[in-house]
Design a protein around this motif. Structure first.
Motif, short mmCIF file in Angstrom:
data_model
loop_
_atom_site.label_atom_id
_atom_site.label_comp_id
_atom_site.label_asym_id
_atom_site.label_seq_id
_atom_site.Cartn_x
_atom_site.Cartn_y
_atom_site.Cartn_z
N VAL A 1 -0.30 -3.98 12.31
CA VAL A 1 0.24 -4.63 11.24
C VAL A 1 -0.62 -5.34 10.27
CG1 VAL A 1 2.71 -4.66 12.55
CG2 VAL A 1 0.82 -6.57 12.75
N HIS A 2 -1.89 -5.05 10.70
CA HIS A 2 -2.83 -5.92 9.50
C HIS A 2 -2.74 -5.63 8.20
CE1 HIS A 2 -5.47 -6.65 13.33
NE2 HIS A 2 -4.31 -7.66 13.13
N SER A 3 -2.99 -6.39 7.28
CA SER A 3 -2.43 -5.90 5.76
C SER A 3 -3.80 -5.78 4.87
CB SER A 3 -1.82 -6.87 5.33
OG SER A 3 -1.39 -6.81 4.12
N PHE A 4 -4.97 -6.69 5.04
CA PHE A 4 -6.20 -6.45 4.18
C PHE A 4 -7.14 -5.49 4.62
CE2 PHE A 4 -9.83 -8.72 2.46
CZ PHE A 4 -9.64 -8.75 1.32
N PRO A 5 -7.54 -4.68 3.85
CA PRO A 5 -6.98 -4.28 2.31
C PRO A 5 -6.14 -3.25 2.49
CG PRO A 5 -9.20 -3.24 2.82
CD PRO A 5 -8.76 -4.06 4.08
N SER A 6 -5.48 -2.94 1.33
CA SER A 6 -4.37 -1.89 1.56
C SER A 6 -5.10 -0.51 1.60
CB SER A 6 -3.41 -1.84 0.25
OG SER A 6 -2.88 -0.48 0.02
N GLY A 7 -4.74 0.01 2.96
CA GLY A 7 -5.69 1.55 2.97
C GLY A 7 -4.86 2.46 2.23
N HIS A 8 -3.94 2.53 1.53
CA HIS A 8 -3.12 3.48 0.67
C HIS A 8 -3.78 3.19 -0.51
CE1 HIS A 8 0.08 3.71 3.84
NE2 HIS A 8 0.30 4.97 3.19
N ALA A 9 -3.73 1.99 -1.13
CA ALA A 9 -4.28 1.74 -2.51
C ALA A 9 -6.10 2.30 -2.44
CB ALA A 9 -4.52 0.34 -2.81
N MET A 10 -6.61 1.97 -1.44
CA MET A 10 -8.05 2.26 -1.09
C MET A 10 -8.17 3.87 -1.34
SD MET A 10 -10.67 0.44 1.53
CE MET A 10 -12.36 0.79 1.58
N ILE B 1 0.91 4.27 -6.56
CA ILE B 1 0.87 3.83 -5.35
C ILE B 1 0.68 2.39 -4.93
CG2 ILE B 1 -0.52 4.42 -3.01
CD1 ILE B 1 -0.75 7.26 -4.52
N GLY B 2 -0.38 1.56 -5.56
CA GLY B 2 -0.59 0.26 -5.11
C GLY B 2 0.40 -0.59 -5.55
N VAL B 3 1.25 -0.29 -6.69
CA VAL B 3 2.35 -1.08 -6.96
C VAL B 3 3.60 -1.06 -5.96
CG1 VAL B 3 4.33 -1.32 -8.49
CG2 VAL B 3 1.88 -1.25 -9.40
N ALA C 1 -5.23 -5.05 -4.68
CA ALA C 1 -6.60 -5.19 -5.75
C ALA C 1 -7.58 -4.90 -4.99
CB ALA C 1 -6.26 -6.56 -6.43
N VAL C 2 -7.86 -5.73 -3.91
CA VAL C 2 -9.41 -5.37 -3.09
C VAL C 2 -9.37 -3.75 -2.61
CG1 VAL C 2 -10.61 -5.89 -1.17
CG2 VAL C 2 -9.43 -7.91 -2.41
N GLY C 3 -8.16 -3.39 -2.34
CA GLY C 3 -8.09 -1.88 -1.91
C GLY C 3 -8.58 -1.11 -2.92
N ALA C 4 -7.94 -1.30 -4.30
CA ALA C 4 -8.29 -0.43 -5.39
C ALA C 4 -9.81 -0.68 -5.74
CB ALA C 4 -7.53 -1.09 -6.54
N MET C 5 -10.21 -1.95 -5.75
CA MET C 5 -11.70 -2.15 -6.14
C MET C 5 -12.70 -1.42 -5.12
SD MET C 5 -12.09 -5.75 -7.65
CE MET C 5 -11.09 -6.80 -6.19
N LEU C 6 -12.43 -1.45 -3.89
CA LEU C 6 -13.36 -0.76 -3.03
C LEU C 6 -13.17 0.60 -3.18
CD1 LEU C 6 -12.92 -3.31 0.20
CD2 LEU C 6 -14.84 -2.77 -1.27
N GLY C 7 -12.14 1.26 -3.21
CA GLY C 7 -11.83 2.56 -3.16
C GLY C 7 -12.30 3.33 -4.41
#
Length: 148
Positions: free
Chosen positions: A42-51, A81-83, A97-103
């Motif tokens: 259940v960990h949330s950070f960062p979003s794997g889907h967004a990444m 997908i992120g939204v 946002a962090v998942g998007a930047m890293l991805g």
């Protein structure tokens, strides 16, 4: 194959970052506390889907850069997908946002690496550094791997 590489790379980074940060998901009512005692799944950070979505969008945009519409479609889809992750209450906006930047960074790196390999240019030592998760102790870190 570049998309698969980007997905694998982002998947490894997501595992490491989620294991290190332990951020609680919005639905757990812990106010997004980092270093939470919540179970691993259940960990949330960062979003794997967004990444993942932004990594694939970056790869497609890089490979098909001669088509002006490709970035609009790929990054638009990744943005939706992120939204959706925030709207469904699965992530905080900062997770996405962090998942998007890293991805995006990972996708650009994979495309750049493939072009560098095609040109037989100099090999970057950075691409030899990979995240590592020990399956026995669940310890995380970085490892350097070079093929001679």
């Amino acid at each position: 194959s570049l998309s698969a590489q980007a997905l694998a790379d982002s998947g490894l980074w997501v595992l490491v970052l989620k294991e290190v940060t332990h951020r609680a998901r919005p639905m757990l009512d812990e106010n997004g506390r980092f270093f939470s005692d919540a179970p691993h799944q259940v960990h949330s950070f960062p979003s794997g889907h967004a990444m993942d979505a932004f990594a694939i969008a970056s790869v497609f945009s890089g490979v098909y850069r001669e088509h002006r519409w490709v970035p609009w479609v790929t990054f638009g889809t990744a943005g939706l997908i992120g939204v959706s992750r925030v709207t469904l209450g699965r992530h905080f906006p900062s997770d996405v946002a962090v998942g998007a930047m890293l991805g995006t960074s990972i996708g650009h790196f994979v495309v750049h690496q493939s072009r560098q390999d095609e040109d037989d240019g100099p090999v970057s030592l950075l691409r030899e550094v990979h995240p590592y998760v020990d399956p026995d102790t669940h310890g995380v870190g970085l490892m350097f791997r070079h093929t001679w």
